[in-house]
Design an enzyme around this catalytic site. Structure first.
Site, PDB file in Angstrom:
ATOM      1  N   HIS A  59       1.544  40.527  10.361  1.00 53.83           N
ATOM      2  CA  HIS A  59       0.668  39.342  10.825  1.00 53.83           C
ATOM      3  C   HIS A  59      -0.176  38.810   9.580  1.00 53.83           C
ATOM      4  O   HIS A  59      -1.403  39.429   9.392  1.00 53.83           O
ATOM      5  CB  HIS A  59      -0.276  39.870  12.113  1.00 53.83           C
ATOM      6  CG  HIS A  59      -0.571  38.640  12.666  1.00 53.83           C
ATOM      7  ND1 HIS A  59      -0.526  38.594  14.249  1.00 53.83           N
ATOM      8  CD2 HIS A  59      -1.674  37.524  12.425  1.00 53.83           C
ATOM      9  CE1 HIS A  59      -1.325  37.413  14.293  1.00 53.83           C
ATOM     10  NE2 HIS A  59      -1.888  37.052  13.392  1.00 53.83           N
ATOM     11  N   HIS A  61      -1.582  35.096   7.239  1.00 54.85           N
ATOM     12  CA  HIS A  61      -1.460  33.583   7.227  1.00 54.85           C
ATOM     13  C   HIS A  61      -1.699  33.290   5.906  1.00 54.85           C
ATOM     14  O   HIS A  61      -2.682  33.310   5.183  1.00 54.85           O
ATOM     15  CB  HIS A  61      -2.687  33.060   8.071  1.00 54.85           C
ATOM     16  CG  HIS A  61      -2.555  33.343   9.409  1.00 54.85           C
ATOM     17  ND1 HIS A  61      -1.808  32.587  10.465  1.00 54.85           N
ATOM     18  CD2 HIS A  61      -3.110  34.461  10.318  1.00 54.85           C
ATOM     19  CE1 HIS A  61      -1.923  33.022  11.566  1.00 54.85           C
ATOM     20  NE2 HIS A  61      -2.628  34.085  11.544  1.00 54.85           N
ATOM     21  N   LYS A 183       5.387  31.829  17.727  1.00 56.34           N
ATOM     22  CA  LYS A 183       4.200  32.567  18.211  1.00 56.34           C
ATOM     23  C   LYS A 183       3.505  31.766  19.318  1.00 56.34           C
ATOM     24  O   LYS A 183       3.354  30.379  18.979  1.00 56.34           O
ATOM     25  CB  LYS A 183       3.351  32.654  16.970  1.00 56.34           C
ATOM     26  CG  LYS A 183       2.023  33.385  17.355  1.00 56.34           C
ATOM     27  CD  LYS A 183       0.970  33.154  16.087  1.00 56.34           C
ATOM     28  CE  LYS A 183      -0.387  33.992  16.541  1.00 56.34           C
ATOM     29  NZ  LYS A 183      -1.250  34.104  15.280  1.00 56.34           N
ATOM     30  N   HIS A 224      -0.134  36.081  20.428  1.00 59.81           N
ATOM     31  CA  HIS A 224      -1.564  36.192  20.279  1.00 59.81           C
ATOM     32  C   HIS A 224      -2.030  36.269  21.654  1.00 59.81           C
ATOM     33  O   HIS A 224      -2.055  35.430  22.508  1.00 59.81           O
ATOM     34  CB  HIS A 224      -2.243  34.840  19.759  1.00 59.81           C
ATOM     35  CG  HIS A 224      -3.939  34.912  19.956  1.00 59.81           C
ATOM     36  ND1 HIS A 224      -4.617  35.160  18.847  1.00 59.81           N
ATOM     37  CD2 HIS A 224      -4.349  34.427  20.995  1.00 59.81           C
ATOM     38  CE1 HIS A 224      -5.701  34.956  19.321  1.00 59.81           C
ATOM     39  NE2 HIS A 224      -5.880  34.675  20.752  1.00 59.81           N
ATOM     40  N   HIS A 244      -3.029  41.738  18.432  1.00 58.20           N
ATOM     41  CA  HIS A 244      -4.355  41.976  18.585  1.00 58.20           C
ATOM     42  C   HIS A 244      -4.575  43.132  19.860  1.00 58.20           C
ATOM     43  O   HIS A 244      -4.996  44.215  19.602  1.00 58.20           O
ATOM     44  CB  HIS A 244      -5.018  40.735  19.050  1.00 58.20           C
ATOM     45  CG  HIS A 244      -4.925  39.559  17.886  1.00 58.20           C
ATOM     46  ND1 HIS A 244      -4.997  39.765  16.604  1.00 58.20           N
ATOM     47  CD2 HIS A 244      -4.594  38.241  18.184  1.00 58.20           C
ATOM     48  CE1 HIS A 244      -4.675  38.630  15.948  1.00 58.20           C
ATOM     49  NE2 HIS A 244      -4.411  37.544  16.913  1.00 58.20           N
ATOM     50  N   ASP A 317      -3.804  39.925  10.195  1.00 56.54           N
ATOM     51  CA  ASP A 317      -4.282  38.738  10.077  1.00 56.54           C
ATOM     52  C   ASP A 317      -5.039  38.077   8.877  1.00 56.54           C
ATOM     53  O   ASP A 317      -6.012  37.386   8.740  1.00 56.54           O
ATOM     54  CB  ASP A 317      -5.511  38.559  11.170  1.00 56.54           C
ATOM     55  CG  ASP A 317      -5.591  37.457  12.107  1.00 56.54           C
ATOM     56  OD1 ASP A 317      -4.683  36.375  11.891  1.00 56.54           O
ATOM     57  OD2 ASP A 317      -6.041  37.235  13.036  1.00 56.54           O
TER      58      ASP A 317
END
Length: 400
Positions: A59, A61, A183, A224, A244, A317
């Site tokens: 995970h 970005h 996602k 998410h 999460h 993340d």
């Protein structure tokens, strides 16, 4: 073909077995042998070091470089792609040779890595974050202006959807754009000022449409999902991984066990939000408040999931927090009751299984692709692991 042998080291093979002395031989990008007394044309001296399979972060970005609205809107459009190249290189130097980008990276970034134009982990990409109006991915601001976290462009189409028909259209649009995984936000989030992470988003009917569209194209869905009911909706719809998982209850954990659903905890994410605020990042008060509220309940949920036997894969993340600090997550996973070996399994073979690379990556075993990380000292010293990475090999080629 040249045979390269890694000699004199200890091998953690990715299965969870304790590290043991062994040599590893690679040829033509593939591991061909693991054992004692092996030879090759070229030798890499690994005395005092441990060999790990290439690590995963499920995970990230890669086009994100920290929190705050103003930096995003003040930079030229193309700047994000150069930042992505830097972020990918920073991640690769940690020994992370494969990542799943959870929205932001487009097909061009993935292909640039695959073609060798830029150095970085191989990528699976989601491209966009599927969100309803007013949801976690809606960039609407009280001013009436809309500034999503990832600005749409031809390679990153808009991913807002309301209702089953729009969900179907958005899913197909993202798949056309090259998404390896879809996602979706099934709850609000910490970083969206006007959504609540405990509240659900999308109906079960909408999620069923999304999963069907993904499965028809051989793709999975990641969610998410922070609030309890939104987590359960995602699991019941057949979504493959919960990202999460902040507010897990016993029923949610039981559902995940029954369905074989994965948890990607990203424990470091709220920690990084709090750090960014303390460092002066321009963040809404509501975002900082939510990050502080969820940090401990998040850790408690992960502890209970670990104790129950939920399948765990490592994710950070990163992009919300700084790239290059990804390995902090390992220590946080350890603090939630995972053994050191289980933490490394979650970062290697289990992560490979989640992403569909089982039998190909995540282990040091014959027939697997030759992603090898040479680590000085104790591989279970997670606090020092980043600084102990000596060499990183990807598909049989030294990358770092």
């Amino acid at each position: 073909m040249t045979r390269t042998v890694f000699t004199g080291g200890t091998v953690f093979d990715g299965t969870g077995s304790e590290p043991a002395p062994a040599d590893v031989v690679i040829e033509d990008g593939v591991i061909v042998d693991v054992g004692a007394g092996l030879d090759g044309d070229l030798s890499v001296d690994c005395t005092g070091a441990t060999l790990l399979p290439g690590l995963f972060d499920c995970h990230v970005h890669v086009v994100g470089s920290g929190l705050g609205l103003l930096p995003q809107v003040q930079k030229p459009f193309s700047y994000q792609f150069y930042e992505a190249a830097r972020n990918l290189w920073t991640t690769l130097k940690l020994g992370i040779t494969t990542v799943r980008d959870a929205a932001g990276a487009d097909l061009g970034i993935k292909q640039a890595v695959a073609d060798g134009l830029i150095s970085g982990p191989r990528l699976q990409i989601a491209i966009g974050l599927i969100s309803p109006t007013g949801g976690h991915g809606d960039g609407w601001l009280p001013s009436g202006h809309c500034v999503p976290a990832s600005l749409p462009h031809p390679g990153r189409p808009d991913a807002m959807a309301d209702g089953p028909d729009e969900m179907r259209r958005v899913a197909r649009t993202l798949l056309r754009a090259g998404a390896d995984v879809l996602k979706v936000c099934t709850t609000g989030g910490v970083l969206s000022p006007r959504s609540d992470p405990r509240h659900s988003q999308f109906t079960v009917e909408e999620l069923d449409v999304l999963v069907t569209e993904a499965q028809m194209q051989g793709r999975a869905v990641m969610a998410h999902a922070q609030g309890t009911e939104g987590i359960k909706n995602a699991v019941r719809a057949g979504i493959r991984s919960i990202e999460h998982g902040i507010y897990l209850d016993d029923e949610a954990i039981e559902l995940m066990l029954a369905r074989g659903t994965w948890l990607v905890p990203t424990l470091v994410a709220p920690v990084n939000v709090i750090r960014a605020a303390e460092a002066g990042a321009s963040l809404p008060d509501a975002v900082v408040r939510k990050a502080k509220e969820v940090a401990e309940v998040h850790a408690d949920s992960v502890r209970r999931a670990v104790a129950a036997g939920v399948r765990i894969a490592m994710g950070t993340d990163s992009g919300v927090g700084p790239h290059g600090t990804n390995l902090e997550e390992l220590g946080l996973m350890r603090s939630c009751g995972m053994s050191p070996a289980d933490v490394l399994v979650a970062t290697t073979s289990s992560a490979a299984r989640l992403l569909g690379f089982d039998g190909e990556l995540g282990r040091l075993a014959p027939g697997h692709r030759a992603d090898v990380v040479v680590v000085a000292g104790d591989p279970y010293d997670f606090g020092g692991l980043a600084g102990n990475v000596r060499e990183v090999w990807q598909d049989g080629v030294r990358a770092v």
